[in-house]
Write a protein that holds these residues in place. Structure first.
Motif, PDB file in Angstrom:
ATOM      1  N   MET A 264      96.532  67.635  55.470  1.00 18.19           N
ATOM      2  CA  MET A 264      95.298  67.878  56.201  1.00 18.19           C
ATOM      3  C   MET A 264      94.124  67.822  55.236  1.00 18.19           C
ATOM      4  O   MET A 264      94.176  68.378  54.126  1.00 18.19           O
ATOM      5  N   ALA A 265      93.063  67.155  55.655  1.00 21.19           N
ATOM      6  CA  ALA A 265      91.946  66.857  54.763  1.00 21.19           C
ATOM      7  C   ALA A 265      91.251  68.103  54.228  1.00 21.19           C
ATOM      8  O   ALA A 265      90.926  68.185  53.040  1.00 21.19           O
ATOM      9  N   ARG A 266      90.998  69.085  55.083  1.00 15.03           N
ATOM     10  CA  ARG A 266      90.276  70.280  54.618  1.00 15.03           C
ATOM     11  C   ARG A 266      91.110  71.078  53.610  1.00 15.03           C
ATOM     12  O   ARG A 266      90.586  71.590  52.627  1.00 15.03           O
ATOM     13  N   GLN A 267      92.402  71.152  53.863  1.00 13.66           N
ATOM     14  CA  GLN A 267      93.281  71.860  52.932  1.00 13.66           C
ATOM     15  C   GLN A 267      93.342  71.122  51.601  1.00 13.66           C
ATOM     16  O   GLN A 267      93.325  71.736  50.525  1.00 13.66           O
ATOM     17  N   LEU A 268      93.395  69.779  51.668  1.00 15.75           N
ATOM     18  CA  LEU A 268      93.417  68.987  50.434  1.00 15.75           C
ATOM     19  C   LEU A 268      92.109  69.140  49.670  1.00 15.75           C
ATOM     20  O   LEU A 268      92.109  69.223  48.432  1.00 15.75           O
TER      21      LEU A 268
ATOM     22  N   GLU B 136      91.898  71.052  62.600  1.00 17.70           N
ATOM     23  CA  GLU B 136      92.596  71.820  61.564  1.00 17.70           C
ATOM     24  C   GLU B 136      92.170  73.280  61.639  1.00 17.70           C
ATOM     25  O   GLU B 136      90.971  73.586  61.685  1.00 17.70           O
ATOM     26  N   VAL B 137      93.137  74.165  61.662  1.00 20.29           N
ATOM     27  CA  VAL B 137      92.874  75.600  61.695  1.00 20.29           C
ATOM     28  C   VAL B 137      92.681  76.097  60.266  1.00 20.29           C
ATOM     29  O   VAL B 137      93.543  75.891  59.404  1.00 20.29           O
ATOM     30  N   VAL B 138      91.540  76.722  60.005  1.00 22.70           N
ATOM     31  CA  VAL B 138      91.198  77.172  58.651  1.00 22.70           C
ATOM     32  C   VAL B 138      90.952  78.678  58.658  1.00 22.70           C
ATOM     33  O   VAL B 138      90.284  79.209  59.554  1.00 22.70           O
ATOM     34  N   ALA B 139      91.520  79.376  57.662  1.00 24.94           N
ATOM     35  CA  ALA B 139      91.287  80.811  57.523  1.00 24.94           C
ATOM     36  C   ALA B 139      89.846  81.050  57.085  1.00 24.94           C
ATOM     37  O   ALA B 139      89.357  80.397  56.168  1.00 24.94           O
ATOM     38  N   VAL B 140      89.146  81.973  57.766  1.00 23.45           N
ATOM     39  CA  VAL B 140      87.743  82.250  57.435  1.00 23.45           C
ATOM     40  C   VAL B 140      87.540  83.669  56.900  1.00 23.45           C
ATOM     41  O   VAL B 140      86.422  84.119  56.718  1.00 23.45           O
ATOM     42  N   GLY B 141      88.630  84.375  56.645  1.00 17.77           N
ATOM     43  CA  GLY B 141      88.532  85.710  56.064  1.00 17.77           C
ATOM     44  C   GLY B 141      88.938  86.805  57.030  1.00 17.77           C
ATOM     45  O   GLY B 141      88.821  86.649  58.257  1.00 17.77           O
ATOM     46  N   SER B 142      89.437  87.908  56.465  1.00 16.93           N
ATOM     47  CA  SER B 142      89.864  89.085  57.243  1.00 16.93           C
ATOM     48  C   SER B 142      90.889  88.730  58.308  1.00 16.93           C
ATOM     49  O   SER B 142      90.919  89.328  59.396  1.00 16.93           O
TER      50      SER B 142
ATOM     51  N   TYR C  51      88.400  73.473  62.992  1.00 17.35           N
ATOM     52  CA  TYR C  51      87.376  72.505  62.606  1.00 17.35           C
ATOM     53  C   TYR C  51      87.899  71.083  62.777  1.00 17.35           C
ATOM     54  O   TYR C  51      89.110  70.838  62.720  1.00 17.35           O
ATOM     55  N   ALA C  52      86.967  70.154  62.940  1.00 17.41           N
ATOM     56  CA  ALA C  52      87.336  68.736  62.961  1.00 17.41           C
ATOM     57  C   ALA C  52      87.794  68.341  61.570  1.00 17.41           C
ATOM     58  O   ALA C  52      87.195  68.739  60.559  1.00 17.41           O
ATOM     59  N   SER C  53      88.875  67.562  61.500  1.00 12.69           N
ATOM     60  CA  SER C  53      89.433  67.186  60.205  1.00 12.69           C
ATOM     61  C   SER C  53      90.167  65.851  60.336  1.00 12.69           C
ATOM     62  O   SER C  53      89.928  65.100  61.284  1.00 12.69           O
ATOM     63  N   PHE C  54      91.066  65.583  59.380  1.00  7.64           N
ATOM     64  CA  PHE C  54      91.840  64.341  59.389  1.00  7.64           C
ATOM     65  C   PHE C  54      93.272  64.612  58.924  1.00  7.64           C
ATOM     66  O   PHE C  54      93.505  65.473  58.064  1.00  7.64           O
ATOM     67  N   LYS C  55      94.221  63.860  59.498  1.00  7.17           N
ATOM     68  CA  LYS C  55      95.588  63.824  58.986  1.00  7.17           C
ATOM     69  C   LYS C  55      95.672  62.642  58.037  1.00  7.17           C
ATOM     70  O   LYS C  55      95.264  61.524  58.382  1.00  7.17           O
ATOM     71  N   LEU C  56      96.187  62.862  56.838  1.00 10.20           N
ATOM     72  CA  LEU C  56      96.196  61.847  55.793  1.00 10.20           C
ATOM     73  C   LEU C  56      97.621  61.483  55.390  1.00 10.20           C
ATOM     74  O   LEU C  56      98.462  62.364  55.211  1.00 10.20           O
ATOM     75  N   SER C  57      97.884  60.191  55.234  1.00 13.60           N
ATOM     76  CA  SER C  57      99.183  59.766  54.723  1.00 13.60           C
ATOM     77  C   SER C  57      99.210  59.948  53.202  1.00 13.60           C
ATOM     78  O   SER C  57      98.178  60.200  52.575  1.00 13.60           O
ATOM     79  N   ARG C  58     100.393  59.816  52.626  1.00 11.38           N
ATOM     80  CA  ARG C  58     100.502  59.915  51.164  1.00 11.38           C
ATOM     81  C   ARG C  58      99.656  58.833  50.495  1.00 11.38           C
ATOM     82  O   ARG C  58      98.991  59.082  49.480  1.00 11.38           O
TER      83      ARG C  58
END
Length: 286
Positions: free
Chosen positions: A28-32, A71-77, A83-90
């Motif tokens: 996932m793009a945001r995690q990367l 993409e689900v992103v932790a925002v604290g607590s 958020y809108a994101s992307f799935k990325l291949s290797r």
């Protein structure tokens, strides 16, 4: 402080890898972006755009490697936000780290991870090549591999100091001259009676494509493994690798690449194979 690349024996890039229901791996793009130390995703989208352009230039379909997704992103607590994101291949991840900020240590580590893992995947794919039965199928497979590896080679050359289009053309000519006994791209065109507009690679048979694929992969590895810097040294490296591949062909009694026959355009071969595929039968309308 640089981000640790490994925890519990696993690469951090391996830890954030996902697998879909069909067994396909993706990131996932945001995690990367967070892993690569990008604090603002807006800055990272510029890197993704460059990677997508490199993907397109390599002859790959961007849609096969980059897909819009939430993409689900932790925002604290303990809270999360989607958020809108992307799935990325290797492969797309590989291109992203090649275009990311080289001053970040984790980016350099990511380049190594994705380069090695991509090569392992390619070795596994060679089993598929060995199962191909016709020359046309082998040509198409190897031509696609060349497109991919020319992207890797261009990235390695850029890292060595080959910056603009003219520099890269000169760099490529050194590889051709080593493999083709002194002939550069123009000389190969003339020797094989190809028009200036015709791509040399598109008119190679499987044997010639395999020799050029070996040249490209070995040059890329040498540039990276030896951390070669400077245009002249990069050019000389490509020349030397080309000569070694040529020497190998000679030692096994093979035909020199400049003497191999010119093949039909790969595009016409692809159309021919596509026409032979059974057409899907659409369901009857009720």
């Amino acid at each position: 402080m640089a981000k640790e690349i490994s925890k519990s024996g696993l690469s951090v890039f391996e830890q954030i890898k996902n697998t879909d229901e069909n067994g396909n791996e993706f990131w996932m793009a945001r995690q990367l972006s967070k892993t690569l130390d990008y604090t603002d995703f807006r800055n990272f989208t510029g890197v993704i755009e460059k990677a997508a352009e490199a993907c397109k230039k390599s002859g790959q379909q961007v849609a096969d490697h980059l897909v819009e997704a939430n993409e689900v992103v932790a925002v604290g607590s303990g809270a999360t936000h989607t958020y809108a994101s992307f799935k990325l291949s290797r492969y797309m991840c590989y291109l992203i780290v090649q275009n990311a900020d080289p001053s970040k240590e984790v980016v350099a580590q990511g380049q190594t991870y994705f380069a090695v893992q991509t090569r392992i995947q390619e070795i596994q794919q060679m089993d598929a090549y060995n199962q191909l039965s016709t020359e046309d199928e082998k040509r198409i497979f190897l031509r696609n591999e060349m497109s991919k590896h020319n992207t890797y080679l261009a990235a390695a050359a850029k890292n060595a100091g080959v910056q603009d289009g003219l520099d890269y053309a000169i760099f490529q000519n050194h590889g051709y001259m080593g493999l083709y006994g002194g002939l550069d791209a123009k000389g190969i065109h003339k020797n094989k009676n190809l028009k200036k507009s015709q791509n040399i690679l598109d008119h190679m048979g499987s044997t010639e494509l395999a020799a050029n694929l070996f040249r490209a992969t070995q040059t890329e590895e040498k540039l990276r493994n030896e951390n070669i810097k400077g245009k002249q040294k990069a050019n000389q490296t490509h020349l030397e690798v080309g000569r070694k591949v040529r020497q190998t062909i000679k030692e096994i009694g093979g035909t020199m690449p400049e003497n191999l026959p010119v093949a039909d355009s790969i595009k016409s071969v692809q159309k021919k194979l596509d026409s032979k595929e059974p057409k899907k039968i659409s369901p009857k309308k009720k």
